[in-house]
Each structure stands twice: as C-alpha cells, then as structure tokens.
Scaffold this motif. Structure first.
Motif, PDB file in Angstrom:
ATOM      1  N   TYR A   1       2.294   1.728  -3.406  1.00  0.00           N
ATOM      2  CA  TYR A   1       1.249   2.219  -4.313  1.00  0.00           C
ATOM      3  C   TYR A   1       1.025   3.720  -4.120  1.00  0.00           C
ATOM      4  O   TYR A   1       0.816   4.456  -5.079  1.00  0.00           O
ATOM      5  CB  TYR A   1      -0.044   1.442  -4.077  1.00  0.00           C
ATOM      6  CG  TYR A   1      -1.164   1.844  -4.982  1.00  0.00           C
ATOM      7  CD1 TYR A   1      -1.197   1.427  -6.308  1.00  0.00           C
ATOM      8  CD2 TYR A   1      -2.198   2.652  -4.521  1.00  0.00           C
ATOM      9  CE1 TYR A   1      -2.222   1.800  -7.149  1.00  0.00           C
ATOM     10  CE2 TYR A   1      -3.226   3.034  -5.351  1.00  0.00           C
ATOM     11  CZ  TYR A   1      -3.238   2.597  -6.664  1.00  0.00           C
ATOM     12  OH  TYR A   1      -4.262   2.967  -7.490  1.00  0.00           O
ATOM     13  N   LYS A   2       1.073   4.167  -2.875  1.00  0.00           N
ATOM     14  CA  LYS A   2       0.904   5.598  -2.593  1.00  0.00           C
ATOM     15  C   LYS A   2       2.066   6.422  -3.144  1.00  0.00           C
ATOM     16  O   LYS A   2       1.896   7.579  -3.508  1.00  0.00           O
ATOM     17  CB  LYS A   2       0.808   5.841  -1.086  1.00  0.00           C
ATOM     18  CG  LYS A   2      -0.494   5.428  -0.477  1.00  0.00           C
ATOM     19  CD  LYS A   2      -0.465   5.730   1.019  1.00  0.00           C
ATOM     20  CE  LYS A   2      -1.696   5.246   1.721  1.00  0.00           C
ATOM     21  NZ  LYS A   2      -1.636   5.514   3.165  1.00  0.00           N
TER      22      LYS A   2
ATOM     23  N   CYS B   1       0.840  -1.211   0.000  1.00  0.00           N
ATOM     24  CA  CYS B   1       0.000   0.000   0.000  1.00  0.00           C
ATOM     25  C   CYS B   1       0.871   1.256   0.000  1.00  0.00           C
ATOM     26  O   CYS B   1       0.573   2.223  -0.706  1.00  0.00           O
ATOM     27  CB  CYS B   1      -0.936   0.007   1.209  1.00  0.00           C
ATOM     28  SG  CYS B   1      -2.259  -1.213   1.119  1.00  0.00           S
ATOM     29  N   ASN B   2       1.936   1.244   0.782  1.00  0.00           N
ATOM     30  CA  ASN B   2       2.839   2.401   0.815  1.00  0.00           C
ATOM     31  C   ASN B   2       3.529   2.599  -0.530  1.00  0.00           C
ATOM     32  O   ASN B   2       3.691   3.734  -0.986  1.00  0.00           O
ATOM     33  CB  ASN B   2       3.869   2.240   1.934  1.00  0.00           C
ATOM     34  CG  ASN B   2       3.250   2.398   3.310  1.00  0.00           C
ATOM     35  OD1 ASN B   2       2.206   3.026   3.469  1.00  0.00           O
ATOM     36  ND2 ASN B   2       3.870   1.795   4.302  1.00  0.00           N
TER      37      ASN B   2
END
Length: 117
Positions: free
Chosen positions: A73-74, A70-71
């Motif tokens: 992707y951010k 997720c990090n």
C-alpha cells in the motif's frame, strides 16, 4: 450570631453503628473454600498443550501478511508515479516538463527592457 465551629467528624462517626457484612459468625459462618479436587473428577485428563511454535505460527503468518500488504500500500504512489512518467510524461516535449528550458531568465528580460528604452 452563633459561632458554629462546623461538624465534629468524630461525633458523627461515633453515632454510626458498626456492622459486619458477613454476619456475627464471621469467619466461621462463611462456606469453606472450594478446591479443584472436589469439582474435577480424579480420572479427568487434560490435553497437553501443543508446542508454542505450532500454536503461534498461524498468528505470525497473519502478521507477516499484514505487513506485506501495508508495504504494498505504501508503494502504490511510487508505482503510479513511475507508470505516469513512463506512459504519459515521457512522450511530452522536454519544455513541458522543465519550465526553465524555453523560458528566459528574468535578469535578461530586465536588461533587455532597460536597453530598449
């Protein structure tokens, strides 16, 4: 015209017969409660549970991997902006990036127009 007071709920309830869904022999007619000792043999042994840290460690690792993904992707938009600036925008003249470098101020244009008249 009759003055109907409505239905008296007490009279309606008195007309409904009461019954016991377990039968007339309740509670003596119910089967006895089943105990675990009657189902499980005496020589049956259960496996001891592993330590809690060992049980939940794969789950914790999976959650950490998801958080890392997720990090990442951010961070993708920021990485693209850096790449775009480095590969494309850094090679362009500064006047294309900053519109104020070559454009005259509006106040000067209006003053020049008033003096030319």
């Amino acid at each position: 015209m009759s003055h109907d007071q409505g239905v008296n709920y007490k009279d309606v309830l008195r007309k409904i017969p009461l019954y016991n869904r377990y039968g007339s022999t309740y509670p003596q007619g119910l089967p006895p409660k089943i105990t675990l000792e009657s189902i499980i043999p005496a020589n049956f042994k259960t496996q001891p549970l592993p330590p809690i840290d060992d049980m939940f460690q794969p789950w914790i690792e999976e959650c950490n991997e998801l958080i890392e993904e997720c990090n990442e992707y951010k961070m993708q938009p920021k990485q693209f902006e850096q790449f775009y600036f480095k590969e494309y925008l850094s090679k362009k003249p500064p006047s294309l990036l900053d519109p104020q470098i070559l454009s005259p101020l509006k106040t000067r244009v209006s003053k020049d127009n008033s003096t030319s008249e």
